[in-house]
Design an enzyme around this catalytic site. Structure first.
Site, mmCIF file in Angstrom:
data_model
loop_
_atom_site.group_PDB
_atom_site.id
_atom_site.type_symbol
_atom_site.label_atom_id
_atom_site.label_comp_id
_atom_site.label_asym_id
_atom_site.label_seq_id
_atom_site.Cartn_x
_atom_site.Cartn_y
_atom_site.Cartn_z
ATOM 1 N N SER A 150 2.678 -5.702 0.731
ATOM 2 C CA SER A 150 2.795 -7.138 0.969
ATOM 3 C C SER A 150 4.264 -7.500 1.046
ATOM 4 O O SER A 150 5.060 -7.102 0.196
ATOM 5 C CB SER A 150 2.117 -7.922 -0.156
ATOM 6 O OG SER A 150 2.243 -9.316 0.056
ATOM 7 N N HIS B 228 5.910 -13.039 7.122
ATOM 8 C CA HIS B 228 4.961 -12.461 6.163
ATOM 9 C C HIS B 228 4.260 -11.282 6.831
ATOM 10 O O HIS B 228 3.967 -11.310 8.032
ATOM 11 C CB HIS B 228 3.923 -13.514 5.757
ATOM 12 C CG HIS B 228 2.637 -12.937 5.238
ATOM 13 N ND1 HIS B 228 1.516 -12.776 6.027
ATOM 14 C CD2 HIS B 228 2.299 -12.454 4.010
ATOM 15 C CE1 HIS B 228 0.540 -12.242 5.308
ATOM 16 N NE2 HIS B 228 0.991 -12.031 4.088
ATOM 17 N N THR C 289 -0.719 -5.247 4.799
ATOM 18 C CA THR C 289 -1.878 -4.450 5.201
ATOM 19 C C THR C 289 -2.442 -3.816 3.944
ATOM 20 O O THR C 289 -1.711 -3.530 2.990
ATOM 21 C CB THR C 289 -1.526 -3.364 6.228
ATOM 22 O OG1 THR C 289 -0.464 -2.535 5.721
ATOM 23 C CG2 THR C 289 -1.096 -3.972 7.551
ATOM 24 N N GLY D 25 -5.976 -9.606 -12.662
ATOM 25 C CA GLY D 25 -5.053 -9.218 -13.724
ATOM 26 C C GLY D 25 -3.826 -8.464 -13.280
ATOM 27 O O GLY D 25 -3.155 -7.834 -14.113
#
Length: 292
Positions: free
Chosen positions: A114, A128, A131, A275
Site C-alpha cells: 500500500s 495512491h 495491490t 488489529g
C-alpha cells in the site's frame, strides 16, 4: 486449498516486497536528483506486528515513511503479510461480499503493498497505489490498483497516467482497462461531496478467474505500471513555481483525501478491524490538511 496454496502465498508475498523495494529506491532517487538546499529525504523503516486475540503472532510487515523530503512532504510504502482468524464483524463483512464458509472456518491470510504520496509542490500530484492477495480455506482473490490525486489538474498528466495503465492491462484483455477504470471511478468517489477524490485510475477487488497464475500476473502488471505512470509526472512538475494560493488549494484537496480514507476506504476499515498496526493503517493520511 489450505494444504496446496503455500507456494502461491509465498510467491505473492515475495512479489509485494520486491515491488516495495523498487519503489522505495525510485522515490529516494527522485529526492537525490532534485535541486534543493536541504538534505535528500530518506525512508524511515519500521517493522509492524499484528497480534491475534490470544496474543500470538499473526504476521506483520514493514512500514516505510519519508517525511519532509525535497520532493515528498510525506510518502508511505507499506508491505504486510498477516494471518489468523477473522473476528465476528469481519466474518460478517466477508460473508456479505460472497466469501463462502466463513462461519465454519474463519481462517484468513492476506498480503499486499500500500502506497500513498503527498508532495511538497502543489503542482506535483499525490498518488495512491495498492495491490493485495487474500486467501481463506474456501476462496482466494486479488485486488488493488492505482489512482492519481492532483490538487491542480493537468490534462496531459491525466492522459499519461491512464495510458500507461491501459498499456499494461491490454495484453491480458483489451476489455480490462475500461472495466477497471470504471470501477475506480465508482470506488474512489466521495458521496457526501458529490465528487471524485482525484482523476481516477484503475481498481479491482475480489478478482478470481479460477486461474491463479493468470490473476497473479495481472496483479504484477498493475504494480509494474505504477512507476512509469507516475515518475515522469513528478519529474516534470516538481520544479514548477508555486505560491501561497497553490498551497492552500493543496491543503483543501488533502482534506477530501482524508475524508475518503477515514469514511469509505475498505483497506482502512479492514486493517483497523483486524488489529493491524494503526500507524501503518493510517499512514495514508496527509501530514497537513485544511477544511473550509
Amino acid at each position: 486449498m489450505s494444504n496446496g496454496f503455500e507456494a502461491e502465498k509465498s510467491a505473492a508475498s515475495a512479489w509485494f516486497r520486491s515491488l516495495r523495494d523498487e519503489i522505495v529506491a525510485a522515490f529516494e532517487g527522485l529526492e537525490d536528483t532534485h535541486k534543493a538546499d536541504q538534505p535528500a529525504g530518506r525512508f524511515e523503516v519500521t517493522e509492524t506486528k499484528r497480534q491475534s486475540d490470544d496474543g500470538s503472532d499473526a504476521g506483520g510487515g514493514l512500514m516505510s515513511v519519508m517525511r519532509g523530503g525535497r520532493v515528498f512532504e510525506k510518502v508511505g510504502v507499506n508491505v504486510s503479510t498477516v494471518f489468523g482468524q477473522l473476528g465476528p464483524a469481519a466474518q460478517k463483512a466477508m460473508a456479505a461480499r460472497g466469501v463462502p464458509g466463513m462461519a465454519d472456518d474463519p481462517q484468513f491470510w492476506a498480503s499486499g503493498i500500500s502506497l500513498v504520496a503527498h508532495m511538497q509542490n502543489p503542482h506535483a500530484p499525490a498518488v495512491h497505489m495498492n495491490t493485495r492477495m487474500f486467501w481463506t480455506p474456501h476462496a482466494w482473490w486479488f485486488g488493488g490498483g492505482s489512482d492519481l490525486n492532483p490538487c491542480i489538474e493537468y490534462d496531459a498528466d491525466t492522459a499519461h497516467f491512464h495510458a500507461v495503465q491501459k498499456a499494461h492491462l491490454d495484453p491480458h484483455d483489451p476489455a480490462l482497462y475500461p472495466k477497471l477504470k470504471s470501477w475506480a471511478d465508482e470506488y474512489f468517489y466521495i458521496p457526501h461531496r458529490n465528487r471524485a477524490r482525484g482523476v481516477g485510475g484503475i481498481f479491482m477487488d475480489d478478482h478470481c478467474s479460477g486461474d491463479w497464475e493468470a490473476d497473479f500476473k495481472l496483479t504484477q502488471d498493475i504494480g509494474r505500471a505504477f512507476l512509469p505512470a507516475y515518475l515522469p509526472l513528478v519529474e516534470q512538475r516538481r520544479d514548477t513555481p508555486w505560491d501561497a494560493s497553490d498551497k492552500d488549494t493543496q491543503l483543501v484537496h488533502r482534506g477530501l483525501y482524508a475524508e475518503y480514507n477515514l469514511v469509505y476506504d475498505r483497506g482502512t476499515k479492514f486493517g483497523l478491524a483486524t488489529g493491524h498496526d494503526a500507524n501503518a493503517v493510517l499512514m495514508s493520511l496527509p501530514p497537513l490538511a485544511k477544511w473550509v
